[in-house]
Design a protein around this motif. Structure first.
Motif, PDB file in Angstrom:
ATOM      1  N   ARG A   2       4.111 -12.695  -3.178  1.00  0.00           N
ATOM      2  CA  ARG A   2       5.157 -12.183  -3.634  1.00  0.00           C
ATOM      3  C   ARG A   2       5.817 -13.405  -4.322  1.00  0.00           C
ATOM      4  N   ARG A  62      12.169  -7.343  -9.339  1.00  0.00           N
ATOM      5  CA  ARG A  62      11.419  -6.460  -8.437  1.00  0.00           C
ATOM      6  C   ARG A  62      12.140  -5.109  -8.018  1.00  0.00           C
ATOM      7  N   ALA A 102      11.968  -1.416  -5.990  1.00  0.00           N
ATOM      8  CA  ALA A 102      11.150  -0.702  -4.795  1.00  0.00           C
ATOM      9  C   ALA A 102      11.685   0.616  -4.585  1.00  0.00           C
ATOM     10  N   THR A 141       1.153  -0.702   0.694  1.00  0.00           N
ATOM     11  CA  THR A 141       1.978  -0.794  -0.499  1.00  0.00           C
ATOM     12  C   THR A 141       1.348  -1.090  -1.877  1.00  0.00           C
ATOM     13  N   THR A 142       1.823  -0.320  -2.573  1.00  0.00           N
ATOM     14  CA  THR A 142       1.083  -0.511  -4.097  1.00  0.00           C
ATOM     15  C   THR A 142       2.443  -1.133  -5.101  1.00  0.00           C
ATOM     16  N   VAL A 143       1.935  -2.199  -5.695  1.00  0.00           N
ATOM     17  CA  VAL A 143       2.725  -3.079  -6.604  1.00  0.00           C
ATOM     18  C   VAL A 143       2.151  -2.667  -8.099  1.00  0.00           C
ATOM     19  N   THR A 159       7.133  -1.267  -6.771  1.00  0.00           N
ATOM     20  CA  THR A 159       6.469  -1.073  -5.633  1.00  0.00           C
ATOM     21  C   THR A 159       6.818   0.188  -4.551  1.00  0.00           C
ATOM     22  N   ASP A 160       5.592   0.754  -4.328  1.00  0.00           N
ATOM     23  CA  ASP A 160       5.629   2.066  -3.463  1.00  0.00           C
ATOM     24  C   ASP A 160       5.473   1.715  -2.175  1.00  0.00           C
ATOM     25  N   THR A 161       6.511   2.141  -1.227  1.00  0.00           N
ATOM     26  CA  THR A 161       6.434   1.686   0.038  1.00  0.00           C
ATOM     27  C   THR A 161       6.243   2.834   1.060  1.00  0.00           C
ATOM     28  N   THR A 177       5.242  -4.803   4.613  1.00  0.00           N
ATOM     29  CA  THR A 177       5.745  -3.729   3.868  1.00  0.00           C
ATOM     30  C   THR A 177       7.026  -3.614   3.710  1.00  0.00           C
ATOM     31  N   GLU A 182       8.920  -6.211   1.304  1.00  0.00           N
ATOM     32  CA  GLU A 182       8.873  -5.589  -0.222  1.00  0.00           C
ATOM     33  C   GLU A 182      10.166  -4.975  -0.283  1.00  0.00           C
TER      34      GLU A 182
END
Length: 413
Positions: A193, A201, A203, A236-238, A251-253, A271, A274
């Motif tokens: 990060r 960023r 989220a 987690t997908t960034v 970011t998908d949490t 997670t 993020e």
């Protein structure tokens, strides 16, 4: 509630109580959700058992008469699993299992099991395993002989499959090992990060199954796994996203849920980091769900718990294509009109108006309805954060309407 085949589903019943803090309507909402959780885990709910009580029975959660009623139903209908909506104490679970002679789970155990199914990466599996062992440790007494009789299925994934974990010391050592492993990975992820530089960023947060991954795919043109089940994705997908000429990280949490097990909050620290380190939150809400206001409250409470409630937030009301208000017949003079009968335009005039136009947007991620307005809102918010951070670079990022004009001209040419 759910249209599904009986084949390959564990035959289950779910149990809940009506108390002073939880009336019948609230219990129905929780049991609806518990049934969806059971379906997600691989079970089919054949019956619901409820009882009015001042407080749960400390020995058997419900009254002995109701427990016997459940036991009779289990025998007559060949039930595999009984699932309680509230977390059972170790003593309650042991006593209930002895009486019912059946696999007994609670809501926490069920959620942990779904996480065990959904964990794809080594990191996610480590997080889930830690949470499972923390849950199991106080329940070891009498549990393992039960597991020898009931192998496999819902609630039996992960550490429940290993017979050797019958010793408390071994389990504590395993918890310690997993914590050390996660600390190392957490440091690596914190470093990652930090290496993302000064990019803004953003989220995605929200209740489970509200369409965050679908939205991620629509914005970033990526392929994040999507399914109409709870907790479809855990990892987690960034993604680096560019709107106009303005780049930012999206970011998908993991989705939140009511009564989220505390073990998961602890083990999924990175997670949640993020979210903690995000500059902007997109709080995604499934407006087609009749309990969406309660979902918002649940998410806000978790954000408060992780000290992220005061971050800049855009409320994204998703699934407007699926929103259908309840109808009242013209000759119906009895039914009282409530918020369940509101149109989306009427909803906008309620508490949502206080949130402000700049902080709310109504879209359909699946149909990309109102997506230009959505992109403009994100662009403006990210641009403002970027300019605050780099005041001398504001000329690099024009207003969104100028970008739209340029895109329109390029399309015509």
């Amino acid at each position: 509630m759910l249209d599904k085949e009986e084949i390959n589903f564990e035959r289950s019943v779910i149990v809940g109580i009506v108390t002073q803090e939880q009336d019948e309507d609230k219990l129905k909402e929780y049991l609806d959700e518990l049934e969806f959780l059971t379906y997600t885990a691989g079970g089919q709910v054949l019956k619901r058992f409820t009882q009015k009580m001042d407080k749960p029975n400390p020995k058997t959660f419900m009254g002995t008469g109701k427990i016997e009623e459940i036991h009779t139903y289990i025998i007559e209908n060949n039930i595999d699993t009984v699932i309680f909506d509230d977390e059972l104490t170790p003593a309650q679970q042991k006593n209930i299992t002895r009486v019912l002679d059946c696999k007994v789970l609670d809501r926490t155990n069920l959620i942990l099991d779904i996480f065990a199914q959904r964990a794809q990466t080594s990191y996610a599996r480590t997080q889930v395993e830690l949470a499972q062992f923390q849950y199991l440790l106080p329940r070891l007494s009498g549990m393992w002989t039960h597991l020898e009789r009931q192998r496999g299925g819902i609630g039996m994934r992960g550490p429940g499959e290993t017979e050797i974990e019958t010793d408390r010391r071994i389990v504590r050592d395993r918890i310690s090992l997993l914590r050390d492993k996660l600390k190392i990975i957490d440091k690596q992820m914190a470093s990652q990060r930090g290496n993302r530089g000064a990019m803004v960023r953003v989220a995605l947060v929200g209740y489970t199954n509200v369409g965050k991954s679908t939205l991620m795919n629509a914005i970033g043109k990526s392929e994040v796994f999507v399914e109409n089940k709870l907790f479809a994705t855990l990892d987690t997908t960034v993604r680096k996203i560019v709107i106009g000429n303005l780049p930012f990280l999206l970011t998908d949490t993991v989705g939140f849920i009511r009564k989220l097990p505390t073990q998961l909050i602890e083990s999924f620290k990175s997670t949640l980091d993020e979210v903690r380190e995000a500059d902007l939150l997109l709080h995604v809400v499934d407006i087609s769900h009749h309990e969406f206001e309660n979902h918002i409250d649940s998410v806000n409470q978790i954000l408060k718990d992780i000290k992220s409630a005061n971050k800049p937030t855009i409320m994204v009301f998703n699934k407007i294509d699926a929103y259908i208000p309840d109808q009242i017949e013209e000759d119906d003079l009895i039914t009282e009109r409530t918020s369940k009968h509101y149109s989306i335009e009427e909803w906008k005039k309620t508490w949502m108006a206080k949130v402000g136009e700049n902080n709310t947007i109504f879209i359909s991620a699946t149909n990309k309805e109102n997506f230009d307005e959505f992109r403009e809102k994100i662009y403006s918010a990210v641009r403002q954060i970027h300019i605050t951070r780099f005041p001398y670079n504001d000329f690099l990022y024009p207003d969104f309407k100028d970008i739209q004009e340029e895109e329109k001209e390029e399309g015509e040419n």
